[in-house]
Write a protein that holds these residues in place. Structure first.
Motif, short mmCIF file in Angstrom:
data_model
loop_
_atom_site.label_atom_id
_atom_site.label_comp_id
_atom_site.label_asym_id
_atom_site.label_seq_id
_atom_site.Cartn_x
_atom_site.Cartn_y
_atom_site.Cartn_z
N ALA A 1 8.32 98.73 97.59
CA ALA A 1 7.49 99.91 97.44
C ALA A 1 6.20 99.72 98.24
O ALA A 1 5.80 98.58 98.52
N PRO A 2 5.54 100.80 98.60
CA PRO A 2 4.29 100.68 99.39
C PRO A 2 3.27 99.80 98.69
O PRO A 2 3.00 99.97 97.49
N GLY A 3 2.73 98.84 99.43
CA GLY A 3 1.71 97.96 98.88
C GLY A 3 2.22 96.87 97.97
O GLY A 3 1.43 96.12 97.40
N LYS A 4 3.53 96.78 97.82
CA LYS A 4 4.10 95.77 96.93
C LYS A 4 4.99 94.81 97.71
O LYS A 4 5.47 95.12 98.80
N GLU A 5 5.22 93.66 97.11
CA GLU A 5 6.10 92.68 97.73
C GLU A 5 7.56 93.10 97.55
O GLU A 5 7.92 93.79 96.58
N ARG A 6 8.36 92.68 98.51
CA ARG A 6 9.79 92.95 98.40
C ARG A 6 10.36 92.22 97.18
O ARG A 6 10.06 91.05 96.96
N GLU A 7 11.19 92.94 96.40
CA GLU A 7 11.73 92.35 95.18
C GLU A 7 13.23 92.52 95.12
O GLU A 7 13.80 93.48 95.63
N GLY A 8 13.88 91.55 94.49
CA GLY A 8 15.31 91.62 94.32
C GLY A 8 15.69 92.65 93.28
O GLY A 8 14.95 92.88 92.32
N VAL A 9 16.85 93.27 93.48
CA VAL A 9 17.35 94.28 92.57
C VAL A 9 18.68 93.84 91.98
O VAL A 9 18.85 93.84 90.76
N SER A 10 19.61 93.46 92.85
CA SER A 10 20.94 93.09 92.39
C SER A 10 21.60 92.21 93.45
O SER A 10 21.22 92.26 94.63
N CYS A 11 22.56 91.41 93.02
CA CYS A 11 23.25 90.52 93.94
C CYS A 11 24.69 90.34 93.50
O CYS A 11 24.99 90.41 92.29
N LEU A 12 25.57 90.12 94.47
CA LEU A 12 27.00 89.96 94.18
C LEU A 12 27.55 88.78 94.96
O LEU A 12 27.20 88.57 96.13
N MET A 13 28.41 87.99 94.31
CA MET A 13 29.11 86.89 94.96
C MET A 13 30.53 87.34 95.24
O MET A 13 31.30 87.63 94.32
N ARG A 14 30.90 87.39 96.51
CA ARG A 14 32.21 87.90 96.88
C ARG A 14 33.34 87.03 96.35
O ARG A 14 34.40 87.54 96.00
N ARG A 15 33.15 85.72 96.30
CA ARG A 15 34.28 84.84 96.00
C ARG A 15 34.80 85.03 94.58
O ARG A 15 35.99 84.86 94.35
N ASP A 16 33.93 85.39 93.65
CA ASP A 16 34.41 85.56 92.28
C ASP A 16 33.97 86.88 91.65
O ASP A 16 34.28 87.14 90.49
N GLY A 17 33.27 87.71 92.43
CA GLY A 17 32.86 89.01 91.92
C GLY A 17 31.70 88.99 90.95
O GLY A 17 31.36 90.03 90.36
N SER A 18 31.06 87.83 90.79
CA SER A 18 29.92 87.77 89.88
C SER A 18 28.81 88.69 90.34
O SER A 18 28.55 88.80 91.54
N THR A 19 28.19 89.35 89.39
CA THR A 19 27.10 90.27 89.71
C THR A 19 25.86 89.91 88.90
O THR A 19 25.95 89.39 87.78
N TYR A 20 24.72 90.18 89.49
CA TYR A 20 23.44 89.85 88.88
C TYR A 20 22.49 91.02 89.06
O TYR A 20 22.48 91.67 90.11
N TYR A 21 21.69 91.26 88.02
CA TYR A 21 20.75 92.38 88.07
C TYR A 21 19.39 91.95 87.54
O TYR A 21 19.30 91.15 86.60
N LYS A 22 18.37 92.51 88.13
CA LYS A 22 17.05 92.35 87.54
C LYS A 22 16.98 93.21 86.28
O LYS A 22 17.62 94.26 86.18
N ARG A 23 16.17 92.75 85.36
CA ARG A 23 16.11 93.40 84.05
C ARG A 23 15.78 94.89 84.17
O ARG A 23 16.31 95.72 83.43
#
Length: 125
Positions: free
Chosen positions: A40-62
Motif C-alpha cells: 500500500a502507499p507509504g507502507k512496506e511490502r507485506e506477505g499475503v499468501s504462499c503455496l508450495m507446489r510439491r505438496d499443495g500446502s498453503t499459508y495465509y497471513k491472519r
C-alpha cells in the motif's frame, strides 16, 4: 530466467470479490514456493499468501485468512488469488513472487528473487 505477469486487479466495492492471476514463464520452471505480496502507499511490502507446489500446502497471513484463497494450475503455470469480502484496507498493489531463497514459503519479501510488475487493487465505495 523466470518471468511473472499478474492480472485481474481493479476497482471493487467493499464486500466484493476479485481473482488475481499470475502467469509464470521462462526457464527454469521448477519453482516450488510461490507467493502473493502487497504494498500500500507509504507502507512496506507485506506477505499475503504462499503455496508450495510439491505438496499443495498453503499459508495465509491472519488478516486475509478465511477471505482469500491461493491456488495453482500446473498445466497453465498460473497461480491465483481469489479475494472475497474485500475491505478498504486491502487496497494495494499486489505482486506475485517466486524463486524463494530457501525454496520454502514465507512472508518476508526479501527472501523472494523473482517478481511480477504488480496489479492494482482498489477497494472503495
Amino acid at each position: 530466467q523466470v518471468q511473472l505477469m499478474e492480472s485481474g486487479g481493479g476497482l471493487v466495492q467493499p464486500g466484493g470479490s476479485l481473482r488475481l492471476s499470475c502467469v509464470v514463464s521462462g526457464f527454469p520452471l521448477d519453482y516450488d514456493a510461490i507467493g502473493w505480496f502487497r504494498q500500500a502507499p507509504g507502507k512496506e511490502r507485506e506477505g499475503v499468501s504462499c503455496l508450495m507446489r510439491r505438496d499443495g500446502s498453503t499459508y495465509y497471513k491472519r488478516f486475509v485468512k478465511g477471505r482469500f484463497t491461493i491456488s495453482h494450475d500446473d498445466a497453465k503455470n498460473t497461480v491465483y488469488l481469489q479475494m472475497n469480502d474485500l475491505k478498504p484496507e486491502d487496497t494495494a498493489v499486489y505482486y506475485c513472487a517466486t524463486d524463494a531463497t530457501w525454496g520454502q514459503c514465507g512472508f518476508n519479501h526479501h527472501d523472494f528473487k523473482s517478481w511480477g510488475q504488480g496489479t492494482q487493487v482498489t477497494v472503495s465505495s
